[in-house]
Write an enzyme that holds these catalytic residues in place. Structure first.
Site: not given
Ligand code: PMP
Length: 437
Positions: A16, A251, A280
């Site tokens: 970003y 998620d 993650k």
């Molecule tokens: N969903 C959530 C709740 C997240 O916190 C993130 C990453 N910040 C993502 C999806 C996307 O994951 P990535 O950055 O590994 O693509």
């Protein structure tokens, strides 16, 4: 010869950020346990404690001997093979471990290469499920304001429509349905929860013919505002989804693997989703890997549909090195030691951040599991707060009006105290305009 940071500035993008970044940059010289050794642009070295776990992922700390060993063992066998037509022990073991830990009812695992991709797969699964069930018009999603689900197009389309990136790509993002954000966990009254329920229920009823699923981050919205809401609201979306024939996608990319004090945030609500995304911390922060889990019913319907398959298959699907270290990381969560760790970090964050409430610039301070948040009244001066925090021996990465910590679970009580002292001091100094230049 220009410095490494100068070379970075002339050739790389950061997250970003504009091409020629103006924010300060530090070179990481070493990372071990909870400690990072950073070199700044003037060549000065700073030993700091990592309050960020490299964006939720490094839960066991850097250079963990068990995780190092798992990668090395797999490296001496093979690093990568395609997953079409081939399989391997690290992937099969990982599916077994994930399913044994996950909320009940989840029976099948798709191994993706990042969190955003696992969300794409979850959304595809929901649409394919509805089509295979004779409801091909159900191609949209219901979600809540304030969410964040990733940076790919379908994932962006379910992020908050105002604070997310919708305005940059108006013609490319799907028109999804947004309910209000649930009330805040710390202040929610039963009446507010019921009012929120009514608004979600009304939208589900109005759009049920075109909705495939509800998608939310359970209990804690991360990048959309570090915002905690009552577990009751997760039970409510489960009920509404069931009532209207929608799937529920949780998620858990940020919340999964203990961060909120339960293994999965869904466990606070005692419910199971139809589809769950994790990422993650899955590999303990060693390698990029994510997973989309679904129920047996979803898997059977999608497989029995006209397409006859789940329509996704990345090159690096089920990368063996990543699966091997994920197995080792989940192994470290097998006994309940992490619960004691997360409770210790939570208590330290709550106690240590409380003094920030006395600062004029601070609007709120909150803790959920091993996550501590200082919410400011105005946008954070990221450069000033980060520099001052590094000067105070802490690595933080604020955004918007939030300065927050989610340290590795292994952080000791004194380390958490140092982290919170450094954060509170940085917020105070930056607010007073006394930030180090
Ligand atoms: N969903 C959530 C709740 C997240 O916190 C993130 C990453 N910040 C993502 C999806 C996307 O994951 P990535 O950055 O590994 O693509």
């Amino acid at each position: 010869m220009s410095s490494l940071i100068e070379r970075d500035r002339s050739s790389l993008w950061h997250p970003y950020a504009p091409a020629s970044g103006t924010l300060p940059l530090w070179e990481v010289e070493a990372a071990d346990g909870v400690a990072l050794r950073l070199r700044d642009e003037a060549g000065r070295v700073h030993e700091v404690l990592d309050a960020m776990s490299s964006w939720w992922s490094v839960i066991h700390g850097y250079r963990h001997p068990v995780l190092d060993e798992a990668v090395q063992r797999q490296l001496s066998s093979f690093s990568h093979v395609m997953f079409g037509g081939l399989t391997h022990r690290p992937a099969v073991d990982l599916a077994g471990q994930l399913l044994s830990m996950a909320p009940r009812g989840l029976e099948r695992v798709f191994l993706a290469d990042s969190g955003s991709i696992s969300v794409e797969v979850g959304l595809k699964l929901a649409v394919q499920f509805q089509t295979a069930s004779g409801r091909p018009k159900r191609q949209r999603f219901l979600t809540v304001r304030g969410g964040y689900h990733g940076d790919t197009f379908a994932a962006m389309g379910v992020c908050d429509p105002i604070d997310g990136m919708h305005s940059a790509f108006p013609g490319l993002l799907a028109a999804n349905v947004f309910a209000p954000r649930p009330p805040a966990a710390s202040t929610a009254t039963p009446a507010q929860v019921q009012e929120w329920r009514a608004s979600v229920e009304a939208l589900a009823r109005e759009h049920s013919d075109e909705l495939a699923a509800i998608i939310v981050e359970p209990v804690l919205q991360g990048a959309g505002g570090m915002f905690a809401y009552p577990a009751e609201c997760v039970r409510i979306v489960r009920e509404i989804a069931d009532h209207h024939g929608l799937l529920l996608i949780l998620d858990e990319i940020a919340t999964g693997f203990g961060r909120t004090g339960q293994l999965f945030a869904a466990d606070h609500a005692g419910i199971s989703p139809d589809i769950m995304c994790v990422g993650k911390a899955l590999t303990g922060g060693y390698l990029t890997l994510a997973a989309t889990l679904c129920t047996g019913d979803v898997a059977r319907r999608v497989s029995g549909g006209e397409a006859g398959a789940l329509l996704h298959g990345p090159t690096f699907m089920a990368n063996p090195l990543a699966c091997a270290v994920a197995n080792a990381s989940l192994g470290l969560l097998r006994d309940d030691g992490w619960r004691t760790d997360v409770a210790r970090v939570e208590a330290g964050l709550a106690e240590g951040l409380a003094p920030a409430l006395e600062l004029d610039a601070v609007a709120d301070v909150r803790t959920i599991g091993a996550v501590g948040v200082i919410e400011l009244k105005d946008a954070v001066d990221v450069a000033a707060v980060t520099r001052t925090a590094v000067g105070n021996g802490v690595w933080v990465r604020p955004f918007r009006n939030l300065v927050y910590a989610m340290p590795p679970y292994i952080s000791t009580a004194p380390q958490v105290r140092s982290i919170t002292e450094g954060m509170v001091a940085a917020v105070g100094e930056a607010a007073n305009g006394r930030a180090a230049a």
